[in-house]
Design an enzyme around this catalytic site. Structure first.
Site, short mmCIF file in Angstrom:
data_model
loop_
_atom_site.label_atom_id
_atom_site.label_comp_id
_atom_site.label_asym_id
_atom_site.label_seq_id
_atom_site.Cartn_x
_atom_site.Cartn_y
_atom_site.Cartn_z
N ASP A 115 0.80 -1.23 0.00
CA ASP A 115 0.00 0.00 0.00
C ASP A 115 0.83 1.28 0.00
O ASP A 115 0.31 2.35 0.30
CB ASP A 115 -0.95 -0.01 1.21
CG ASP A 115 -2.11 -0.96 0.98
OD1 ASP A 115 -2.65 -0.97 -0.15
OD2 ASP A 115 -2.49 -1.68 1.92
N ASP A 173 -7.02 -3.56 -5.79
CA ASP A 173 -6.63 -2.29 -5.16
C ASP A 173 -5.18 -1.91 -5.48
O ASP A 173 -4.81 -0.73 -5.49
CB ASP A 173 -6.75 -2.37 -3.62
CG ASP A 173 -7.93 -3.18 -3.12
OD1 ASP A 173 -8.37 -4.08 -3.84
OD2 ASP A 173 -8.38 -2.92 -2.01
N1 GLY Z 1 -7.50 -1.28 -0.04
C1 GLY Z 1 -8.48 -1.67 0.87
C2 GLY Z 1 -9.84 -1.14 0.63
O1 GLY Z 1 -10.18 -0.63 -0.40
O2 GLY Z 1 -10.65 -1.31 1.52
#
Ligand code: GLY
Length: 393
Positions: A115, A173
């Site tokens: 992330d 994501d």
């Molecule tokens: N990346 C995690 C979410 O979108 O909840």
């Protein structure tokens, strides 16, 4: 014939006038909402314990939930403050931005998460965009290095989640983390970052999408062969459903891919995802999606304001890359989302909502976590969408 042209002119004039007056009304609403955001974030800032980052707020027990800097959302708070000061040409948050970036900085060396794009590019990326410094650049370069340490040649992807067994898990994501790599490549002149971003996007293009261009949430790869083992969801309604925020991440991600590479196939994918969303029979009239397009409880399912905000922001960028017909559709869908999200139904009353701006986000419904609450990324992408909208006018 003359009569016909008179009518045509009249209709065009009326529709142009109503478009302009609609944009003007929304633009005023956006200015009010930005002011509300500033007062909300001032309140949030005053309440924030030292060294912590805002996560969400629980109305029931009036409790602000916070996280450490390692949480995937830690970049949204400084990013939001930077956007607010930028939009209003003020220095309201200058001190707080400096303080919180100082707390976030150490994550540049975190190799246990994918992330880093969310965490470091929404924060340091924005700070560096407005005020480039060698210090910010070094932090971003180190973050990009940490991110590519998770790339595997055989799979062709950056690993999203570590697991105790031999699973190699990649989630949609992850497309959002690639923008950091494009920046790193351009800044350093080292094409490795660019190539990894492109390889990750290509592998995702091959494996994450269904025939209707909706995406799976999680793909589990075989690390030794690179083959797909299975396709699942973690945060959606079902393995075969279209989790709304996942669709939003894909849309935003492939739009960035096209911006960065100008490769037609990425534009085609962004358009295909956008069309899946805007033409979906379960997309409500007000255009804020249910948390999952396939929840069997629709129309009695929860909406996810964060997915709406991300979709609006992405559509406003994609609008700049497409022809007239789609341009209008994407613009008006984004406009409608912003219109809905800036009503009292979604915007917090002054001094409420723990200092967050947007209500009604859905974090992880299957885990019953962060359900119908404010979310830091909902605020960040709504503010980004509003700024993009104003820039288009
Ligand atoms: N990346 C995690 C979410 O979108 O909840």
């Amino acid at each position: 014939m003359t009569q016909f042209f008179k009518y045509l002119f009249l209709i065009l004039a009326i529709s142009m006038f109503s478009c302009t007056s609609k944009s003007k009304t929304l633009s005023i609403k956006i200015d009010d909402t930005l002011l509300r955001a500033t007062s909300q974030y001032t309140y949030l800032m005053d309440d924030l314990p030292k060294g912590r980052f805002p996560k969400t707020y629980h109305e029931k027990d009036d409790k602000l939930e916070t996280s450490g800097s390692e949480w995937w959302c830690s970049g949204f708070y400084p990013g939001t403050l930077i956007y607010l000061d930028e939009a209003q040409q003020t220095n309201t948050f200058t001190k707080e931005i400096k303080r919180v970036l100082g707390n976030l900085e150490k994550e540049q060396f975190n190799t246990s998460t994918h992330d880093l794009g969310f965490m470091m590019f929404c924060s340091f990326g924005n700070a560096n965009r407005l005020n480039p410094t060698p210090e910010y650049a070094q932090i971003l370069m180190n973050s990009a290095k940490s991110l590519i340490s998770r790339f595997d040649e055989t799979v062709g992807c950056i690993k999203s989640w570590d697991s105790s067994d031999d699973s190699y898990l990649v989630i949609i994501d992850n497309m959002m983390n690639l923008e950091l790599l494009f920046w790193a490549s351009e800044y350093s002149g080292d094409k490795t970052y660019y190539d990894i971003a492109v390889t990750h996007a290509n592998t995702t293009l091959n494996n994450h999408f269904r025939g209707d261009n909706s995406s799976y949430h999680v793909i589990n790869y075989d690390k030794t062969t690179g083959d797909v083992r299975n396709k699942k969801t973690a945060q959606g309604y079902a393995d075969e459903s279209a989790w709304a925020r996942g669709q939003a991440w894909g849309l935003y991600g492939y739009t960035v891919m096209y911006r960065a590479t100008k490769e037609q196939k990425y534009l085609d994918q962004a358009i295909a995802i956008a069309n899946f969303i805007v033409n979906h029979p379960n997309l409500p009239e007000d255009k804020v999606p249910y948390w999952d397009f396939n929840d069997a409880n629709i129309p009695n399912a929860l909406r996810d304001s964060s997915a709406g905000a991300i979709i609006a922001s992405a559509l406003l960028e994609l609008n700049g890359f497409v022809d007239a017909g789609l341009k209008a559709t994407y613009f008006h869908t984004a406009e409608k989302i912003i219109e809905t999200l800036t009503t009292d139904e979604y915007i917090a009353k002054e001094g409420s909502n723990g200092g967050f701006l947007l209500k009604h986000g859905v974090g992880h419904l299957p885990q019953k976590s962060e359900v119908d609450v404010p979310l830091s990324y909902g605020d960040y992408y709504l503010i980004e969408a509003m700024l993009r909208y104003k820039n288009k006018l």
